[in-house]
Write an enzyme that holds these catalytic residues in place. Structure first.
Site, PDB file in Angstrom:
ATOM      1  N   GLU A  65      14.285   1.906   7.904  1.00 42.64           N
ATOM      2  CA  GLU A  65      14.465   3.194   7.218  1.00 42.64           C
ATOM      3  C   GLU A  65      15.821   3.760   7.598  1.00 42.64           C
ATOM      4  O   GLU A  65      16.197   3.733   8.759  1.00 42.64           O
ATOM      5  CB  GLU A  65      13.309   4.132   7.636  1.00 42.64           C
ATOM      6  CG  GLU A  65      13.430   5.558   7.195  1.00 42.64           C
ATOM      7  CD  GLU A  65      13.563   5.737   5.680  1.00 42.64           C
ATOM      8  OE1 GLU A  65      12.746   5.228   4.915  1.00 42.64           O
ATOM      9  OE2 GLU A  65      14.553   6.391   5.269  1.00 42.64           O
ATOM     10  N   ASP A 115      13.611   3.553  -4.296  1.00 39.77           N
ATOM     11  CA  ASP A 115      14.309   4.415  -5.255  1.00 39.77           C
ATOM     12  C   ASP A 115      14.564   3.620  -6.539  1.00 39.77           C
ATOM     13  O   ASP A 115      15.153   2.536  -6.474  1.00 39.77           O
ATOM     14  CB  ASP A 115      15.644   4.890  -4.661  1.00 39.77           C
ATOM     15  CG  ASP A 115      15.424   5.666  -3.363  1.00 39.77           C
ATOM     16  OD1 ASP A 115      14.384   6.334  -3.257  1.00 39.77           O
ATOM     17  OD2 ASP A 115      16.278   5.588  -2.456  1.00 39.77           O
ATOM     18  N   LYS A 119      19.188   5.855 -13.922  1.00 39.86           N
ATOM     19  CA  LYS A 119      20.321   5.876 -14.870  1.00 39.86           C
ATOM     20  C   LYS A 119      20.969   4.499 -14.950  1.00 39.86           C
ATOM     21  O   LYS A 119      21.201   3.858 -13.917  1.00 39.86           O
ATOM     22  CB  LYS A 119      21.370   6.882 -14.396  1.00 39.86           C
ATOM     23  CG  LYS A 119      20.932   8.318 -14.524  1.00 39.86           C
ATOM     24  CD  LYS A 119      22.071   9.241 -14.139  1.00 39.86           C
ATOM     25  CE  LYS A 119      21.574  10.675 -14.183  1.00 39.86           C
ATOM     26  NZ  LYS A 119      22.430  11.586 -13.448  1.00 39.86           N
ATOM     27  N   ASP A 151       6.153   3.001  -9.248  1.00 40.32           N
ATOM     28  CA  ASP A 151       5.504   3.818 -10.287  1.00 40.32           C
ATOM     29  C   ASP A 151       6.390   3.842 -11.536  1.00 40.32           C
ATOM     30  O   ASP A 151       6.010   4.408 -12.544  1.00 40.32           O
ATOM     31  CB  ASP A 151       5.359   5.264  -9.793  1.00 40.32           C
ATOM     32  CG  ASP A 151       6.718   5.928  -9.674  1.00 40.32           C
ATOM     33  OD1 ASP A 151       7.535   5.464  -8.861  1.00 40.32           O
ATOM     34  OD2 ASP A 151       7.000   6.881 -10.439  1.00 40.32           O
ATOM     35  N   GLU A 191       0.302   9.191  -7.578  1.00 44.08           N
ATOM     36  CA  GLU A 191      -1.046   9.122  -8.153  1.00 44.08           C
ATOM     37  C   GLU A 191      -1.632  10.521  -8.330  1.00 44.08           C
ATOM     38  O   GLU A 191      -2.349  10.785  -9.289  1.00 44.08           O
ATOM     39  CB  GLU A 191      -1.943   8.229  -7.293  1.00 44.08           C
ATOM     40  CG  GLU A 191      -1.552   6.758  -7.443  1.00 44.08           C
ATOM     41  CD  GLU A 191      -2.398   5.789  -6.622  1.00 44.08           C
ATOM     42  OE1 GLU A 191      -2.249   4.573  -6.838  1.00 44.08           O
ATOM     43  OE2 GLU A 191      -3.189   6.235  -5.765  1.00 44.08           O
TER      44      GLU A 191
HETATM   45  C1  LIG Z   1      10.987   6.680  -2.400  1.00 48.00           C
HETATM   46  S1  LIG Z   1      10.903   6.518  -0.674  1.00 48.00           S
HETATM   47  C2  LIG Z   1       9.457   5.477  -0.399  1.00 48.00           C
HETATM   48  C3  LIG Z   1       8.979   5.535   1.013  1.00 48.00           C
HETATM   49  C4  LIG Z   1       7.722   4.703   1.309  1.00 48.00           C
HETATM   50  N1  LIG Z   1       7.934   3.290   1.075  1.00 48.00           N
HETATM   51  C5  LIG Z   1       6.579   5.203   0.485  1.00 48.00           C
HETATM   52  O1  LIG Z   1       6.213   4.516  -0.482  1.00 48.00           O
HETATM   53  O2  LIG Z   1       6.059   6.278   0.805  1.00 48.00           O
HETATM   54  C6  LIG Z   1      12.208   5.367  -0.349  1.00 48.00           C
HETATM   55  C7  LIG Z   1      12.555   5.308   1.130  1.00 48.00           C
HETATM   56  O3  LIG Z   1      13.483   4.267   1.332  1.00 48.00           O
HETATM   57  C8  LIG Z   1      14.556   4.749   2.130  1.00 48.00           C
HETATM   58  N2  LIG Z   1      15.721   3.971   1.698  1.00 48.00           N
HETATM   59  C9  LIG Z   1      16.316   4.013   0.483  1.00 48.00           C
HETATM   60  N3  LIG Z   1      17.297   3.111   0.415  1.00 48.00           N
HETATM   61  C10 LIG Z   1      17.334   2.493   1.616  1.00 48.00           C
HETATM   62  C11 LIG Z   1      18.128   1.454   2.155  1.00 48.00           C
HETATM   63  N4  LIG Z   1      19.080   0.885   1.424  1.00 48.00           N
HETATM   64  N5  LIG Z   1      17.891   1.044   3.421  1.00 48.00           N
HETATM   65  C12 LIG Z   1      16.911   1.633   4.165  1.00 48.00           C
HETATM   66  N6  LIG Z   1      16.107   2.617   3.706  1.00 48.00           N
HETATM   67  C13 LIG Z   1      16.314   3.040   2.441  1.00 48.00           C
HETATM   68  C14 LIG Z   1      14.664   6.216   1.817  1.00 48.00           C
HETATM   69  O4  LIG Z   1      15.281   6.935   2.850  1.00 48.00           O
HETATM   70  C15 LIG Z   1      13.184   6.574   1.661  1.00 48.00           C
HETATM   71  O5  LIG Z   1      12.586   6.946   2.867  1.00 48.00           O
END
Ligand SMILES: C[S@@+](CC[C@H](N)C(=O)[O-])C[C@H]1O[C@@H](n2cnc3c(N)ncnc32)[C@H](O)[C@@H]1O
Length: 206
Positions: A65, A115, A119, A151, A191
């Protein structure tokens, strides 16, 4: 002349801080047991990871993370739960796969609700594409698995296409009851808003 000042922060309980960020991680130095390793990329607030580590004390887990606040939260929860098979690494996911994890060291890789970068001009930032899949192949053991959930319908379709164009990984069915698979924090949130998640499961052939 005074040496340059360095700023350090205290290590969190269960935090994995590599001694050298330019060498493969000596995994045995970071776990008290020799066991199959699972990685949760972008573990966020860690509900999935903590539940998995609690359910499977016979496996080792690393959450990756980049946000410090989330790393701290997961480390501290894991400590309160007395989990000795869990470590959290504050680092970028692709770098971790390409450079830090030893080849053929991971039994399951989880990428859950990443993420989606919706876009078109940001699609190149999406993790689920060829460099990622190559790095997944590098770290998975034979028969090791990649598990992905989102999702975001368009990101799901994009990812499925990336996987179809990458025959080194074999797509597999993923029935609901295949194995214990707790929900993530984001999954619960989506959800709750009436969205559904779609998943992909793939295996590195033995
Ligand atoms: C949308 S959240 C999903 C978190 C978790 N997997 C969940 O489903 O609850 C995406 C997470 O990935 C982390 N993140 C995004 N890009 C990342 C990267 N390149 N390397 C490490 N962490 C990343 C973000 O900080 C965030 O905590």
């Amino acid at each position: 002349m005074e040496p340059p000042q360095t700023f350090t922060r205290p290590q969190e309980p269960n935090e994995l801080i590599p001694e050298d960020y330019f060498c493969e991680l000596p995994l045995a130095d970071h776990f008290s047991q020799d066991a199959p390793l699972e990685i949760d990329l972008g573990c966020g607030d860690g509900s999935f990871l903590l539940a998995m580590a609690e359910k499977h004390p016979e496996r080792n887990f690393i959450g990756v993370e980049r946000l410090l606040g989330r790393v701290r939260k997961v480390c501290r929860k894991g400590d309160r739960m007395g989990l000795t098979n869990l470590r959290v690494l504050r680092l970028e996911s692709l770098y971790t796969l390409e450079w830090l994890l030893p080849p053929e060291s991971v039994s399951r890789l989880h990428l859950l609700c990443p993420d989606p970068w919706p876009k078109a001009k940001h699609h190149r930032r999406r993790l689920f594409q060829e460099p990622f899949l190559k790095a997944v192949m590098r770290v998975l053991i034979p028969d090791g698995e990649l598990l992905f959930k989102t999702d975001h319908t368009e990101y799901f379709e994009w990812s499925e296409e990336q996987l179809d164009n990458f025959p080194a990984l074999e797509k597999m069915a993923w029935p609901e009851d295949a194995f214990f698979y707790p929900k993530t924090d984001f999954q619960l949130q989506w959800e709750g808003e009436g969205k559904t998640l779609q998943g992909l499961r793939a295996r590195k052939p033995s």
